[in-house]
Design an enzyme around this catalytic site. Structure first.
Site, PDB file in Angstrom:
ATOM      1  N   ARG A 180       0.709  -1.309  -0.056  1.00 44.30           N
ATOM      2  CA  ARG A 180       0.026   0.186   0.092  1.00 44.30           C
ATOM      3  C   ARG A 180       0.857   1.324   0.103  1.00 44.30           C
ATOM      4  O   ARG A 180       1.327   1.645   1.056  1.00 44.30           O
ATOM      5  CB  ARG A 180      -0.896   0.009   1.157  1.00 44.30           C
ATOM      6  CG  ARG A 180      -1.771   1.166   1.359  1.00 44.30           C
ATOM      7  CD  ARG A 180      -3.089   1.006   1.917  1.00 44.30           C
ATOM      8  NE  ARG A 180      -2.839   0.916   3.508  1.00 44.30           N
ATOM      9  CZ  ARG A 180      -3.810   1.233   4.418  1.00 44.30           C
ATOM     10  NH1 ARG A 180      -5.067   1.345   4.183  1.00 44.30           N
ATOM     11  NH2 ARG A 180      -3.472   1.125   5.783  1.00 44.30           N
ATOM     12  N   ASP A 194      -4.181   3.443  14.059  1.00 43.06           N
ATOM     13  CA  ASP A 194      -3.311   3.988  12.947  1.00 43.06           C
ATOM     14  C   ASP A 194      -3.943   5.394  12.607  1.00 43.06           C
ATOM     15  O   ASP A 194      -4.939   5.891  13.244  1.00 43.06           O
ATOM     16  CB  ASP A 194      -3.456   3.113  11.785  1.00 43.06           C
ATOM     17  CG  ASP A 194      -4.590   2.879  11.173  1.00 43.06           C
ATOM     18  OD1 ASP A 194      -5.538   3.556  11.494  1.00 43.06           O
ATOM     19  OD2 ASP A 194      -4.609   2.003  10.124  1.00 43.06           O
TER      20      ASP A 194
END
Length: 536
Positions: free
Chosen positions: A162, A446
């Site tokens: 990613r 996160d």
């Protein structure tokens, strides 16, 4: 195009990644495609301004033919046929990369975005680890001398990388006098060093594309992938990418985004945490009708969230693409068996819902949760590697279903306000220290959850939200609670770390939540803090 590095040796092995040829390829990507990125970001702002004037989204009548036509993405490559369990996490340090690859998951989402602080050393170390992994030589040695090596039974996870979202710059690579596009740096360096090796193995290269908002962003990625394949003499569709549908605007363009990425599309993912952040962000000044209750109360069974996930499964399977479930963010605590069992039960229930709805696999954030998720999908799939053939024709989701925020009953509480400020500060501080994913209160936090937290405080302050205790959210209340939570954190971390990372994090969060202007991404001012203002 002139490309220069402001720090060419952030790690001892940086010269292996930052070769002249690799940098030339990154420069070519920028010359051809970087000029489109500001246009995409401006399009986002224009759409947000339109939503501020009229808080309504709908499926675009101009693309109705795409939604009604009979077309499919290419069949999945052998390396991605079975994705029942995907583990997510940063690609640095090497020990974490080895553990993710050895976890038993089918796929490792190697995250250079939400779970990674983009210090230049982290970026290069992650790319070094991914290159070592692609060539079968990744290893790590702990400070105590313990060695970590890849398993040799052929069961290591398939890597899906990613890269950073379109909005994030890379201050250490200058194109002329401007910071490079972080996404192009991440993709370009990874592709250059690994594309041919991964293609020969039938293992990619594969990517996850984050923060997508519309079909035009998917179109740009498709053009980048086509150029990269042609540059390296690789067949079309060698690259496969899964797009995260983690913005409310993208939820209205799932068909269109798959269509634009069609030769390279593998599937869509229900990025639940960023999706909630996007709802707050896009409808932040639309009044109470678009105000969410405490983050912990917004479960996936909420009608508007269920509409989003069911539409995603139906759309993907109609087009022959994977539908990937969301993150199980709870973290087992091995020292507290009761807490661990509660975490397992929550994950099991969440994954049973996803498997029952037709998802082909799902995410976990910890190796201990891999067997839990795997058992659920094993039961649902049987001998099949996926359930793409389950078309869900009974699903009929409308625009109003996706936007039915006010139909979900919940409360805003003082405890929720406290938790939002605590998480926003604690996460930002750890992010500034160089770690992009951290366990807080047995949850893996996160950037997405930090974004929800600080955005919700901003929205409640703007709306003057009345908490269930009867208090209204005011600037004074937010400042008082922020001070109290900051004192609490002061008592929980070493003094040196508090001064170095928590003090600037407290200042940053305070400025963001109390500002009259909404900051589009927390990570943008945090990145300026991280690199000392060199990416203005």
């Amino acid at each position: 195009m002139a490309l220069t590095l402001t720090d060419s040796h952030p790690t001892p092995r940086a010269p292996e990644i930052l070769t002249p040829e690799a940098l030339e390829f990154v420069g070519e990507l920028h010359e051809r495609f970087a000029g489109r990125v500001p246009e995409l970001l401006e399009r986002r702002e224009a759409r947000r301004a339109a939503l501020a004037a009229r808080p309504k989204l709908d499926f675009d009548p101009e693309t109705a033919a795409i939604r009604s036509a009979d077309w499919r993405v290419p069949p999945p490559p052998p390396g991605l046929v079975d994705r029942r369990v995907e583990i997510t996490g940063p690609a640095t340090p090497a020990k974490m990369a080895v553990n993710a690859l050895n976890s038993g998951a089918k796929v490792w989402l190697a995250d250079l975005e939400d779970a990674s602080t983009p210090t230049w050393a982290n970026v290069i170390d992650a790319l070094t680890n991914l290159t070592d992994a692609a060539h079968g030589r990744l290893r790590a040695v702990s400070h105590g001398g313990k060695e970590y090596r890849l398993r040799t039974d052929g069961q290591t996870a398939v890597v899906v990388v990613r890269p950073r979202g379109w909005h994030l710059p890379e201050a250490h690579v200058l194109i002329g006098s401007q910071p490079a596009v972080g996404a192009l740096v991440d993709f370009g360096l990874h592709f250059f060093h690994n594309a041919r090796t991964l293609a020969e193995q039938g293992l990619g290269p594969f990517y996850y594309l984050p923060k997508m908002e519309n079909r035009f962003e998917a179109r740009l990625w498709n053009e980048i992938f086509t150029f990269a394949e042609e540059s390296f003499g690789l067949p079309e569709s060698t690259i496969r990418a899964t797009m995260l549908i983690e913005t409310i605007t993208a939820a209205f363009e799932m068909d269109e985004m798959l269509y634009e990425l069609r030769p390279h599309a593998a599937g869509l993912n229900a990025g639940r945490w960023d999706y909630l952040f996007s709802i707050i962000k896009n409808f932040r000044d639309a009044g109470p009708a678009f105000e969410l209750p405490d983050r912990a109360q917004v479960v996936m069974t909420a009608p508007f969230m269920r509409a989003y996930t069911e539409l995603l499964v139906q759309t993907c399977h109609k087009r022959g693409a994977f539908a990937m479930g969301g993150m199980a963010a709870v973290i087992p605590n091995r020292r507290e068996p009761e807490v661990t069992e509660q975490a397992f039960a929550k994950v099991r229930a969440d994954k049973q819902r996803e498997a029952g709805d037709g998802f082909d696999g799902s995410w976990v954030a910890h190796p201990d949760l891999v067997p839990v998720c795997e058992a659920v999908f094993d039961e649902a799939l049987g001998e099949r590697p996926n359930q793409i053939d389950r078309l869900r024709p009974e699903v009929a989701v409308t625009a109003d279903d996706l936007l039915a925020i006010s139909s979900f009953e919940g409360t805003a509480t003082l405890e929720g306000l406290r938790n939002n400020l605590y998480v926003a500060v604690a996460y930002t501080a750890v992010w500034l220290s160089g770690n992009g994913a951290v366990a807080i209160h047995n949850m893996m936090e996160d950037a997405a959850t930090a974004e929800i937290s600080r955005s919700q405080v901003w929205q409640q302050l703007r709306n003057g939200t009345v908490l269930d205790s009867g208090e209204s959210v005011t600037a004074d209340l937010v400042a008082d609670v922020l001070a109290e939570e900051s004192d609490r954190l002061r008592g929980e971390v070493p003094a040196g770390a508090f001064e170095a990372f928590y003090v600037p994090a407290i200042k940053l969060i305070g400025e963001i939540v109390l500002s009259d202007e909404y900051v589009s991404f927390l990570t943008l001012p945090a990145y300026r803090e991280l690199v000392g203002g060199t990416n203005d």
